[in-house]
Design a protein around this motif. Structure first.
Motif, PDB file in Angstrom:
ATOM      1  N   ASP A   1      -8.920 -29.459   7.738  1.00 17.83           N
ATOM      2  CA  ASP A   1      -8.357 -29.047   6.452  1.00 17.83           C
ATOM      3  C   ASP A   1      -7.206 -29.970   6.067  1.00 17.83           C
ATOM      4  OD1 ASP A   1      -7.528 -27.786   4.171  1.00 17.83           O
ATOM      5  OD2 ASP A   1      -6.707 -26.007   5.188  1.00 17.83           O
TER       6      ASP A   1
ATOM      7  N   LYS B   1     -14.561 -18.498   9.322  1.00 17.59           N
ATOM      8  CA  LYS B   1     -14.192 -19.701   8.564  1.00 17.59           C
ATOM      9  C   LYS B   1     -14.352 -20.942   9.446  1.00 17.59           C
ATOM     10  CE  LYS B   1     -10.073 -22.011   6.608  1.00 17.59           C
ATOM     11  NZ  LYS B   1      -8.666 -21.859   6.171  1.00 17.59           N
TER      12      LYS B   1
ATOM     13  N   GLU C   1      -8.996 -23.183   0.548  1.00 13.97           N
ATOM     14  CA  GLU C   1     -10.442 -23.399   0.656  1.00 13.97           C
ATOM     15  C   GLU C   1     -11.146 -22.379   1.527  1.00 13.97           C
ATOM     16  OE1 GLU C   1      -8.288 -24.732   2.595  1.00 13.97           O
ATOM     17  OE2 GLU C   1      -9.229 -24.385   4.543  1.00 13.97           O
TER      18      GLU C   1
ATOM     19  N   ASP D   1      -8.846 -25.379  12.170  1.00 12.76           N
ATOM     20  CA  ASP D   1      -9.138 -24.498  11.039  1.00 12.76           C
ATOM     21  C   ASP D   1     -10.568 -23.938  11.091  1.00 12.76           C
ATOM     22  OD1 ASP D   1      -7.963 -23.209   8.909  1.00 12.76           O
ATOM     23  OD2 ASP D   1      -8.461 -24.761   7.439  1.00 12.76           O
TER      24      ASP D   1
ATOM     25  N   THR E   1      -8.571 -18.518   9.983  1.00 12.83           N
ATOM     26  CA  THR E   1      -7.208 -19.055   9.931  1.00 12.83           C
ATOM     27  C   THR E   1      -6.922 -19.277   8.449  1.00 12.83           C
ATOM     28  OG1 THR E   1      -8.233 -21.232  10.266  1.00 12.83           O
ATOM     29  CG2 THR E   1      -7.210 -20.195  12.194  1.00 12.83           C
TER      30      THR E   1
END
Ligand code: BES
Ligand code: MN
Ligand code: ZN
Length: 496
Positions: A265, A260, A344, A283, A369
């Motif tokens: 974020d 990711k 997301e 993130d 995460t």
């Protein structure tokens, strides 16, 4: 920095000597006879045997030569001593030397509780871990400078340890972990998806990896509607980074790793509270871990084919941002309803996982995460692992154990899969707070075909420490790199 193995440090003038002492009182097996009693006494007198990883420093006068700084580290109970303890203990010891002028340091290794080569690799990783600092943007002089360490001697006593390979692995992994920490630590204005792609290109060059960076048009052409939906609110172009390592003859991939890469974020329209929002620069720790892991695998020339995938974008509110209730079509063909724009990570991961599968990977590990809920479930000492089949999940957990990372298996069953069915589309990206980490996993699970072995590592609780620990400063911890390298290494050796 030079690393080597010695039976005793005889004849070498050590500026410092690190000695782990167990809670029951005994010093590590490799401790030089001349220092054992002093180290055990220091541990007793200063109470440093009580709190794990606490350190006590004692100046030991030597006949003739200079004094040696004896650093005693509380190593916990001997029967609990494992690889993770081993690198943490060494890191705590080296960190106690910050601000000193130590050039030559001895590290007494415990080679009875652990096999010698593993103790050496863990120690090399610990030394690297200890020499990383977070304050890269400070312009004033260091108050607490790093020690100018040049030589590290691992003292093993009469144990026979073949350390060349262990040192090589330790350096590759130690450097990769710190690379991942540095990326996660950079502020989001200086580590946009474009910056991550540039860093990945440099890394690929130094490690001998192939790199491909898909821009938004290329992602659109592949149908990555779920990944791109997250990028809608941001002016920064999204980047889908792919690294490839061909370590054996023939096509196909023995392992895919997908990380990711949310470089910031904010939550999007479902915006996060201001408190601690600044930390959401980390993130992209999953992306950093898979890129770093791939680099170590390539540097070690592990004989397997590997693909690393890092979908990177910001998650911001904006005029084009996703609105709660919006529906998108993922690369898998499954339609997704976005209930909460702050969930997301799973939106970018599904397209990353589908891409890896279409590239021919039958074994996929994603790292993210992903949820605050995993920290509620497990706290900050274990990452969570989900997936199928159970045997593969266990293999990943074990790769963590062997490489020095704590990972705990979490459930995933059809009841959870049912709960994320959408009223309007195939799946929805949120099912409320309870069991939040499991719903994150269930969402990714929805695009994983039955013929794929898949594991999902939720590292949200362990990627960033809010407070200092003796073995690490608060901030980014670089989790999952070790596990990835170990997993690749065990898959590679099984193939032979
Ligand atoms: N990046 C966060 C998860 C996170 C939280 C990581 C704290 C590290 C520390 C993720 O994108 C997120 O916001 N998850 C939500 C999911 C929810 C909206 C279903 C969460 O955990 O609250
Ligand atoms: Mn979020
Ligand atoms: Zn996130």
């Amino acid at each position: 920095m030079q690393f080597r193995n010695v039976a005793t440090p005889d004849g070498t003038q050590l500026d410092a000597l690190i000695v782990p002492v167990f809670k029951e009182g005994g010093a590590a097996s490799g401790t030089p006879a001349a220092d054992r009693e002093t180290a055990e006494w220091v541990a007793r007198e200063q109470g440093s045997s009580s709190k794990i990883f606490s350190t006590a420093t004692h100046l030991r006068q030597r006949d003739g030569g200079q004094a040696t700084r004896l650093v005693v580290v509380a190593a916990g109970r001997r029967e609990e001593y494992d690889i993770q303890r081993a690198w943490e203990v060494v890191s705590a010891g080296i960190r106690a030397l910050w601000s000193s002028t130590t050039k030559t340091v001895g590290v007494a290794l415990e080679t009875q509780a652990l096999p010698g080569a593993e103790a050496v690799q863990a120690a090399v990783e610990g030394v690297h871990f200890a020499l990383w600092r977070p304050d890269t943007h400070r312009t004033v002089e260091d108050e607490n400078p790093l020690p100018p360490i040049e030589d590290v001697l691992f003292i093993v006593g009469d144990a026979h340890v073949d350390s060349d390979q262990a040192i090589r692995c330790g350096i590759a992994v130690g450097e990769a972990v710190n690379w991942a920490r540095s990326l996660a630590n950079e502020p989001a204005n200086l580590m946009t998806p474009t910056h991550v792609a540039a860093e990945a290109a440099e890394l690929a060059k130094s490690a001998g990896l192939q790199i491909e960076v898909l821009d938004e048009d290329a992602c659109r052409a592949l149908g990555m509607g779920s990944f791109l939906s997250v990028a809608h609110g941001s002016d920064e172009p999204a980047k889908f980074i792919v690294l490839r390592h061909h370590g054996r003859a023939g096509d196909g991939y023995d392992l895919a790793i997908v990380g990711k890469g949310i470089t910031f974020d904010s939550g999007g329209i479902s915006i996060k509270p201001a408190a601690d929002m600044h930390l959401m620069k980390f993130d992209m720790s999953g992306a950093a871990a898979v890129l770093a892991g791939a680099s170590a695998i390539a540097k070690l020339a592990l004989p397997l084919n590997l693909i690393a995938v890092a979908p990177c974008t910001e998650n911001l509110p904006g005029g084009h941002a996703t609105k709660p209730g919006d529906v998108f079509t993922s690369m898998s063909g499954k339609t997704v309803e976005v209930i909460n724009t702050d969930a997301e990570g799973r939106l970018v991961l599904v397209d990353g996982v589908t891409y890896a599968h279409r590239q021919g990977a039958k074994r996929i590990v994603d790292v993210a995460t992903l949820t605050g809920a995993i920290a509620v479930a497990l706290g900050r000492h274990y990452a969570g692992v989900f997936g199928r089949p159970d045997e593969f999940v266990e293999e990943v957990r074990q790769a963590g154990e062997v490489s020095g990372e704590r990972i705990w298996p979490m459930p995933l069953s059809d009841e959870y899969r049912d709960d994320i069915k959408s009223d309007i589309a195939d799946i929805k990206n949120s099912a409320g707070r309870e069991g939040g980490a499991i719903y994150g996993a269930a969402f990714i699970d929805a695009v994983v075909d039955a013929d794929v072995e898949w594991a999902h590592l939720d590292i949200a609780g362990v990627a960033w420490y809010d407070t200092d620990r003796t073995f690490s400063p608060k901030g980014p911890q670089g989790p999952a790199v070790r596990t990835i390298v170990e997993l690749a290494s065990s898959i590679a050796s099984r193939r032979r």
